[in-house]
Write a protein that holds these residues in place. Structure first.
Motif, PDB file in Angstrom:
ATOM      1  N   CYS A 188      -3.375  -8.281  -9.854  1.00  0.00           N
ATOM      2  CA  CYS A 188      -2.974  -8.752 -11.189  1.00  0.00           C
ATOM      3  C   CYS A 188      -1.467  -8.505 -11.373  1.00  0.00           C
ATOM      4  CB  CYS A 188      -3.764  -8.018 -12.274  1.00  0.00           C
ATOM      5  SG  CYS A 188      -3.393  -6.271 -12.337  1.00  0.00           S
ATOM      6  N   ARG A 189      -1.002  -8.821 -12.576  1.00  0.00           N
ATOM      7  CA  ARG A 189       0.422  -8.635 -12.900  1.00  0.00           C
ATOM      8  C   ARG A 189       0.870  -7.200 -12.605  1.00  0.00           C
ATOM      9  NH1 ARG A 189       2.806  -6.690 -18.051  1.00  0.00           N
ATOM     10  NH2 ARG A 189       0.675  -6.154 -18.573  1.00  0.00           N
ATOM     11  N   LEU A 190       0.020  -6.236 -13.006  1.00  0.00           N
ATOM     12  CA  LEU A 190       0.371  -4.824 -12.843  1.00  0.00           C
ATOM     13  C   LEU A 190       0.553  -4.472 -11.360  1.00  0.00           C
ATOM     14  CD1 LEU A 190       0.781  -2.516 -14.800  1.00  0.00           C
ATOM     15  CD2 LEU A 190      -1.663  -1.956 -14.603  1.00  0.00           C
ATOM     16  N   SER A 191      -0.319  -5.029 -10.489  1.00  0.00           N
ATOM     17  CA  SER A 191      -0.193  -4.736  -9.045  1.00  0.00           C
ATOM     18  C   SER A 191       1.172  -5.192  -8.550  1.00  0.00           C
ATOM     19  CB  SER A 191      -1.248  -5.462  -8.203  1.00  0.00           C
ATOM     20  OG  SER A 191      -2.362  -5.875  -8.915  1.00  0.00           O
ATOM     21  N   VAL A 192       1.556  -6.401  -8.966  1.00  0.00           N
ATOM     22  CA  VAL A 192       2.799  -6.987  -8.450  1.00  0.00           C
ATOM     23  C   VAL A 192       4.011  -6.193  -8.940  1.00  0.00           C
ATOM     24  CG1 VAL A 192       4.281  -9.039  -8.502  1.00  0.00           C
ATOM     25  CG2 VAL A 192       1.809  -9.291  -8.196  1.00  0.00           C
ATOM     26  N   VAL A 193       4.074  -5.918 -10.246  1.00  0.00           N
ATOM     27  CA  VAL A 193       5.285  -5.244 -10.737  1.00  0.00           C
ATOM     28  C   VAL A 193       5.347  -3.791 -10.242  1.00  0.00           C
ATOM     29  CG1 VAL A 193       5.754  -6.708 -12.748  1.00  0.00           C
ATOM     30  CG2 VAL A 193       4.312  -4.724 -13.030  1.00  0.00           C
ATOM     31  N   ALA A 194       4.188  -3.141 -10.103  1.00  0.00           N
ATOM     32  CA  ALA A 194       4.211  -1.757  -9.614  1.00  0.00           C
ATOM     33  C   ALA A 194       4.658  -1.722  -8.157  1.00  0.00           C
ATOM     34  CB  ALA A 194       2.833  -1.121  -9.762  1.00  0.00           C
ATOM     35  N   GLN A 195       4.069  -2.618  -7.342  1.00  0.00           N
ATOM     36  CA  GLN A 195       4.353  -2.569  -5.902  1.00  0.00           C
ATOM     37  C   GLN A 195       5.730  -3.143  -5.555  1.00  0.00           C
ATOM     38  OE1 GLN A 195       0.883  -4.297  -3.942  1.00  0.00           O
ATOM     39  NE2 GLN A 195      -0.408  -3.205  -5.400  1.00  0.00           N
ATOM     40  N   ALA A 196       6.333  -3.867  -6.486  1.00  0.00           N
ATOM     41  CA  ALA A 196       7.687  -4.371  -6.236  1.00  0.00           C
ATOM     42  C   ALA A 196       8.695  -3.220  -6.209  1.00  0.00           C
ATOM     43  CB  ALA A 196       8.086  -5.375  -7.314  1.00  0.00           C
ATOM     44  N   PHE A 197       8.396  -2.171  -6.961  1.00  0.00           N
ATOM     45  CA  PHE A 197       9.386  -1.095  -7.098  1.00  0.00           C
ATOM     46  C   PHE A 197       8.896   0.265  -6.579  1.00  0.00           C
ATOM     47  CE2 PHE A 197      10.230  -4.325 -10.314  1.00  0.00           C
ATOM     48  CZ  PHE A 197      11.533  -4.659  -9.955  1.00  0.00           C
ATOM     49  N   CYS A 198       7.590   0.384  -6.345  1.00  0.00           N
ATOM     50  CA  CYS A 198       7.050   1.678  -5.903  1.00  0.00           C
ATOM     51  C   CYS A 198       6.026   1.492  -4.793  1.00  0.00           C
ATOM     52  CB  CYS A 198       6.310   2.373  -7.061  1.00  0.00           C
ATOM     53  SG  CYS A 198       7.372   3.006  -8.346  1.00  0.00           S
ATOM     54  N   GLN A 199       5.899   2.541  -3.979  1.00  0.00           N
ATOM     55  CA  GLN A 199       4.714   2.606  -3.117  1.00  0.00           C
ATOM     56  C   GLN A 199       3.591   3.137  -4.007  1.00  0.00           C
ATOM     57  OE1 GLN A 199       4.440   5.916  -0.477  1.00  0.00           O
ATOM     58  NE2 GLN A 199       3.454   4.699   1.116  1.00  0.00           N
ATOM     59  N   VAL A 200       2.470   2.449  -4.012  1.00  0.00           N
ATOM     60  CA  VAL A 200       1.392   2.819  -4.937  1.00  0.00           C
ATOM     61  C   VAL A 200       0.177   3.270  -4.125  1.00  0.00           C
ATOM     62  CG1 VAL A 200      -0.085   2.017  -6.825  1.00  0.00           C
ATOM     63  CG2 VAL A 200       2.196   1.042  -6.548  1.00  0.00           C
ATOM     64  N   GLN A 201      -0.268   4.494  -4.374  1.00  0.00           N
ATOM     65  CA  GLN A 201      -1.446   4.991  -3.661  1.00  0.00           C
ATOM     66  C   GLN A 201      -2.503   5.446  -4.669  1.00  0.00           C
ATOM     67  OE1 GLN A 201       1.318   7.728  -1.780  1.00  0.00           O
ATOM     68  NE2 GLN A 201       0.220   7.370   0.134  1.00  0.00           N
ATOM     69  N   VAL A 222      -3.380   8.150  -9.330  1.00  0.00           N
ATOM     70  CA  VAL A 222      -2.463   7.253  -8.615  1.00  0.00           C
ATOM     71  C   VAL A 222      -1.123   7.957  -8.419  1.00  0.00           C
ATOM     72  CG1 VAL A 222      -1.225   5.038  -8.751  1.00  0.00           C
ATOM     73  CG2 VAL A 222      -3.569   5.216  -9.616  1.00  0.00           C
ATOM     74  N   VAL A 223      -0.613   7.854  -7.194  1.00  0.00           N
ATOM     75  CA  VAL A 223       0.725   8.399  -6.918  1.00  0.00           C
ATOM     76  C   VAL A 223       1.681   7.219  -6.733  1.00  0.00           C
ATOM     77  CG1 VAL A 223       2.123   9.720  -5.278  1.00  0.00           C
ATOM     78  CG2 VAL A 223      -0.147  10.530  -5.925  1.00  0.00           C
ATOM     79  N   LEU A 224       2.767   7.247  -7.494  1.00  0.00           N
ATOM     80  CA  LEU A 224       3.782   6.184  -7.415  1.00  0.00           C
ATOM     81  C   LEU A 224       5.073   6.796  -6.883  1.00  0.00           C
ATOM     82  CD1 LEU A 224       2.526   5.386 -10.796  1.00  0.00           C
ATOM     83  CD2 LEU A 224       3.017   3.378  -9.446  1.00  0.00           C
ATOM     84  N   THR A 225       5.539   6.256  -5.764  1.00  0.00           N
ATOM     85  CA  THR A 225       6.776   6.745  -5.146  1.00  0.00           C
ATOM     86  C   THR A 225       7.807   5.618  -5.181  1.00  0.00           C
ATOM     87  OG1 THR A 225       5.408   8.039  -3.628  1.00  0.00           O
ATOM     88  CG2 THR A 225       7.742   7.787  -3.045  1.00  0.00           C
ATOM     89  N   PRO A 226       8.887   5.783  -5.922  1.00  0.00           N
ATOM     90  CA  PRO A 226       9.898   4.711  -5.984  1.00  0.00           C
ATOM     91  C   PRO A 226      10.403   4.335  -4.592  1.00  0.00           C
ATOM     92  CG  PRO A 226      10.328   6.362  -7.663  1.00  0.00           C
ATOM     93  CD  PRO A 226       9.234   6.927  -6.789  1.00  0.00           C
ATOM     94  N   LEU A 227      10.507   3.038  -4.344  1.00  0.00           N
ATOM     95  CA  LEU A 227      10.973   2.554  -3.040  1.00  0.00           C
ATOM     96  C   LEU A 227      12.495   2.686  -2.944  1.00  0.00           C
ATOM     97  CD1 LEU A 227       8.902  -0.761  -2.880  1.00  0.00           C
ATOM     98  CD2 LEU A 227       8.474   1.341  -1.586  1.00  0.00           C
ATOM     99  N   ARG A 228      12.967   2.937  -1.747  1.00  0.00           N
ATOM    100  CA  ARG A 228      14.433   2.967  -1.553  1.00  0.00           C
ATOM    101  C   ARG A 228      15.026   1.611  -1.917  1.00  0.00           C
ATOM    102  NH1 ARG A 228      13.611   6.563   2.971  1.00  0.00           N
ATOM    103  NH2 ARG A 228      14.749   8.462   2.519  1.00  0.00           N
ATOM    104  N   GLU A 229      14.375   0.541  -1.417  1.00  0.00           N
ATOM    105  CA  GLU A 229      14.819  -0.824  -1.699  1.00  0.00           C
ATOM    106  C   GLU A 229      13.672  -1.544  -2.392  1.00  0.00           C
ATOM    107  OE1 GLU A 229      17.552  -2.524  -1.251  1.00  0.00           O
ATOM    108  OE2 GLU A 229      18.626  -0.830  -0.346  1.00  0.00           O
ATOM    109  N   PRO A 230      13.876  -2.138  -3.564  1.00  0.00           N
ATOM    110  CA  PRO A 230      12.774  -2.902  -4.161  1.00  0.00           C
ATOM    111  C   PRO A 230      12.400  -4.084  -3.264  1.00  0.00           C
ATOM    112  CG  PRO A 230      14.812  -3.178  -5.413  1.00  0.00           C
ATOM    113  CD  PRO A 230      15.092  -2.157  -4.364  1.00  0.00           C
TER     114      PRO A 230
END
Ligand code: SAM
Length: 333
Positions: A188-201, A222-230
């Motif tokens: 869904c929308r949330l998956s896309v915007v979260a995974q664009a900027f974070c690793q989501v586990q 859920v653990v969200l780790t900001p990506l070095r590069e979006p």
């Protein structure tokens, strides 16, 4: 290494009884009373020893105890319900010499930059030693994480300090959506915007029975780790708008979803142009798109809006299917 212990404190169950703290439904209060479960949540994002931790919604302090047991360098607690202050003050006393800052207020109004008294770590370097943790209130968990994702994308708020990790609870379905891969039913929308900027586990699920009172649903951590590069090169707002347009029509083709980005009478033509620019098959379904593909679509949308800037003002939710006609004036196809 043995887990360090805090000085003796009343049990959380006794504290709730002592201060007559009954859960308030509007604040989504579902308490974790099992020390083992709290320790699991506290460890989810990484080792907290010598780290700075901001806990959202500590309530009577059961997860806070598990955080403090890991010997962090400092803790900030943000709690809206002032009935918990006596219990948190008692905990602060017991935690000495670890500094515990208590912020009595709404996390939605709190400047997260102030949560961490640490100097910034450059974004390219490993994650900072700062963490955001919380058994979040269900009522605000989705708007809060969307706001924080926007802050991650702009490297502002808590993320001015660098790549701050989060370990947060959500209703299990929301946790699954956050982590859903392209092609998955929950995408869904949330998956896309979260995974664009974070690793989501989606690390683990807690059965409703471990909470008091028991919620109707299970809970995902859920653990969200900001990506070095979006994974996209467009602003958060654009990605969110495009993803919303697509997933509003989740059972339809991406052509239909893309049409919702534009007003009549230019809708069909511009949607087709956008998909051509993005090199995407118009017959695809939104859930099949990768983050990068939604990013390309968003970039193509921005390119078209740069030629006709008034189009960016069109909002399907605000103007409706037949509104915003004036925004299409002067758009030559
Ligand atoms: N951490 C405790 C535990 O695990 O037992 C309590 C968790 S309970 C699910 C959510 C907590 O968030 C409650 O203490 C509630 O008062 C607090 N809360 C609700 N809305 C809040 C807000 N807007 N800002 C800060 N805290 C909030």
């Amino acid at each position: 290494m043995a887990t360090p212990r805090l000085p003796p404190l009343p049990s959380i169950r006794d504290l709730l009884r002592l201060y007559r703290l009954r859960a308030v439904q509007q604040l989504s209060q579902n308490f974790l009373l099992d020390a083992g479960v709290c320790a699991r949540l506290a460890r989810a994002a990484g080792p907290l020893r010598d780290a700075h931790v901001c806990e959202v919604g500590p309530g009577p302090g059961s997860v806070t105890r598990a955080i403090l047991a890991q010997r962090p360098a400092g803790v900030t607690l943000v709690e809206k319900d002032t009935r918990f202050l006596p219990a948190l003050l008692m905990l602060r006393e017991a935690a000495q010499p670890c500094p515990v800052r208590i912020v009595a207020g709404d996390v939605l109004l709190y400047d997260m930059e102030a949560a961490f008294p640490v100097s910034p770590t450059p974004w390219e370097e490993p994650c900072t030693s700062a963490y955001i943790l919380g058994n979040l209130p269900f009522s605000i968990s989705t708007p809060l994480v969307v706001r924080w994702l926007r802050d991650v994308s702009r490297r502002q708020g808590a993320w001015k300090h660098g790549r701050v990790r989060m370990a947060l609870t959500f209703q299990k379905e929301v946790a699954e959506r956050l982590a859903a891969e392209a092609g998955g039913e929950q995408r869904c929308r949330l998956s896309v915007v979260a995974q664009a900027f974070c690793q989501v586990q989606h690390r683990f699920t807690l059965g409703g029975h471990v909470f008091t009172p028991r919620p109707d649903v299970d809970v995902g951590v859920v653990v969200l780790t900001p990506l070095r590069e979006p994974r996209v090169d467009v602003p958060f707002e654009t990605l969110e708008k495009v993803a919303r347009g697509l997933f509003n029509m989740r059972q339809k083709s991406i052509l239909r979803g893309t049409q919702t980005l534009y007003p009549e009478p230019v809708r069909r033509q511009l949607a087709a142009d956008t998909l051509r620019l993005a090199e995407l098959d118009p017959a695809c379904r939104p859930f099949q798109l990768t983050v990068e593909e939604v990013g390309r679509l968003s970039r193509a949308y921005l390119d078209i809006c740069s030629v006709h800037p008034q189009l960016a003002q069109y909002e399907y939710r605000v103007h409706g299917k037949h509104g915003g006609l004036d925004l299409a004036q002067g758009v030559s196809l």
